[in-house]
Design a protein around this motif. Structure first.
Motif, short mmCIF file in Angstrom:
data_model
loop_
_atom_site.label_atom_id
_atom_site.label_comp_id
_atom_site.label_asym_id
_atom_site.label_seq_id
_atom_site.Cartn_x
_atom_site.Cartn_y
_atom_site.Cartn_z
N SER A 97 25.00 68.12 30.54
CA SER A 97 24.40 69.34 31.12
C SER A 97 23.07 69.68 30.46
O SER A 97 22.25 70.40 31.04
N LYS A 98 22.82 69.14 29.27
CA LYS A 98 21.59 69.46 28.54
C LYS A 98 20.48 68.44 28.79
O LYS A 98 19.37 68.59 28.29
N ARG A 99 20.80 67.39 29.56
CA ARG A 99 19.85 66.29 29.71
C ARG A 99 19.08 66.35 31.02
O ARG A 99 19.49 66.99 31.99
N LYS A 100 17.95 65.65 31.05
CA LYS A 100 17.11 65.56 32.24
C LYS A 100 17.01 64.09 32.69
O LYS A 100 17.14 63.18 31.88
N ASN A 101 16.79 63.89 33.98
CA ASN A 101 16.60 62.55 34.54
C ASN A 101 17.71 61.59 34.15
O ASN A 101 17.47 60.48 33.68
N SER A 161 26.92 61.88 39.67
CA SER A 161 26.24 63.14 39.99
C SER A 161 27.19 64.15 40.62
O SER A 161 27.15 65.34 40.30
N SER A 204 28.37 67.42 38.21
CA SER A 204 27.89 68.70 38.76
C SER A 204 29.08 69.63 38.99
O SER A 204 29.02 70.83 38.70
N PRO A 239 23.40 69.26 35.59
CA PRO A 239 22.51 68.20 35.07
C PRO A 239 21.44 67.81 36.07
O PRO A 239 21.59 67.97 37.28
N ASP A 240 20.36 67.27 35.54
CA ASP A 240 19.24 66.79 36.35
C ASP A 240 19.34 65.27 36.43
O ASP A 240 19.42 64.58 35.41
N TYR A 241 19.34 64.70 37.66
CA TYR A 241 19.56 63.27 37.84
C TYR A 241 18.32 62.56 38.35
O TYR A 241 17.49 63.13 39.05
N ASP A 242 18.24 61.29 38.01
CA ASP A 242 17.17 60.44 38.52
C ASP A 242 17.68 59.66 39.73
O ASP A 242 18.34 58.64 39.58
#
Length: 272
Positions: free
Chosen positions: A176-180, A224, A228, A239-242
């Motif tokens: 939850s703290k990460r990006k991409n 994802s 989520s 979270p932010d997903y690539d």
């Protein structure tokens, strides 16, 4: 019948495992690397010992820890994230002479499904799939598995767990703290701690040695979608997903656990 078992590593998984086995009539010797934990183990009914695996030969309390046990459960992570230069294979190598001298007949090595490489197309991985890890931790686990299963002095079973979780320790709290985040469409492979304990108990009770088992809950939602949902349940940031890059992954099949051990999973992925 000798019902004494030595558990090398009585932490997050090993301690409740020891408690379950004690409740089922086993006598447990447990290891720790911390003097402060000796009383905790003793108060749980475990016969505690200080055992630290090192790359150089060291005595610790290895001989006493293994004395009179017919089964040894090796439940220690390689620790290569903290120390990438560490040689886990050598550490396990140094305990083998003690296993032989003690008369231990059966070894259960807790390994990981990280011995398999993620691929596009998400191949199904069974217990018969040849490990193909390319990363250091996975390769060292493969070598450790070979070291134990090829030894003529004892029978060794390899138990490869997918990602472990429970209500207090869930990978969603970190994601939850990460990006991409990479591989958002990859299948999730997880197993609840209680099911880990259940599978281990089955291996012992059904005398399943010289075997290889992969263990993961049989549902595999996309990363994802799953994380989520869990983050919403836990009131954590989504979270932010690539989604631009192609996803790689695998599906860990637990068919052999179901069929050979007659084990039915008790904790699903959404209710920990």
């Amino acid at each position: 019948m000798n019902k004494q078992i030595s558990i090398l590593g009585t932490g997050w998984l090993g301690l409740p495992l020891a408690n379950r086995l004690i409740a089922n009539g086993y006598s447990i010797k447990g290891s720790t690397t911390s003097v402060d934990k000796l009383d905790i183990l003793k108060n749980s009914g475990i016969d505690p010992y200080i055992v630290e695996l090192k790359e150089t030969k060291s005595e610790n309390q290895k001989a006493l820890f293994l004395e009179n046990s017919k089964i040894l459960i090796i439940n220690v992570p390689p620790g290569l994230r903290r120390n990438p230069e560490s040689n886990f294979v050598t550490k396990i190598e140094h305990i083998i002479p003690y296993i032989i001298t003690s008369g231990v007949e059966k070894v259960l090595f807790i390994s990981s499904t990280s011995v398999y490489t993620d691929k596009e197309g998400f191949p199904e991985i069974t217990s018969d799939t040849i490990p193909n890890a390319t990363k250091n931790a996975g390769k060292q686990l493969i070598e450790t598995e070979k070291l134990l299963t090829s030894h003529p002095s004892f029978k060794a079973t390899i138990l490869r767990f997918a990602g472990l979780f429970d209500s207090r320790r869930h990978p969603a709290t970190m994601l939850s703290k990460r990006k991409n985040i990479q591989n958002p469409l990859a299948p999730v492979n997880l197993i609840h701690r209680e099911d880990c304990i259940g599978v281990i108990q089955k291996i012992i009770e059904m005398d399943q040695w010289d075997q290889i088992f992969n263990a993961s809950y049989p549902d595999h939602p996309a990363k994802s979608e799953y994380y989520s949902t869990i983050c919403k349940q836990m009131n954590l940031p989504i979270p932010d997903y690539d989604f631009e890059s192609s996803s790689k992954g695998k599906v860990i099949a637990s068919t052999k656990v179901n069929e050979s051990l007659q084990y039915d999973f008790t904790h699903d992925l959404y209710n920990s």
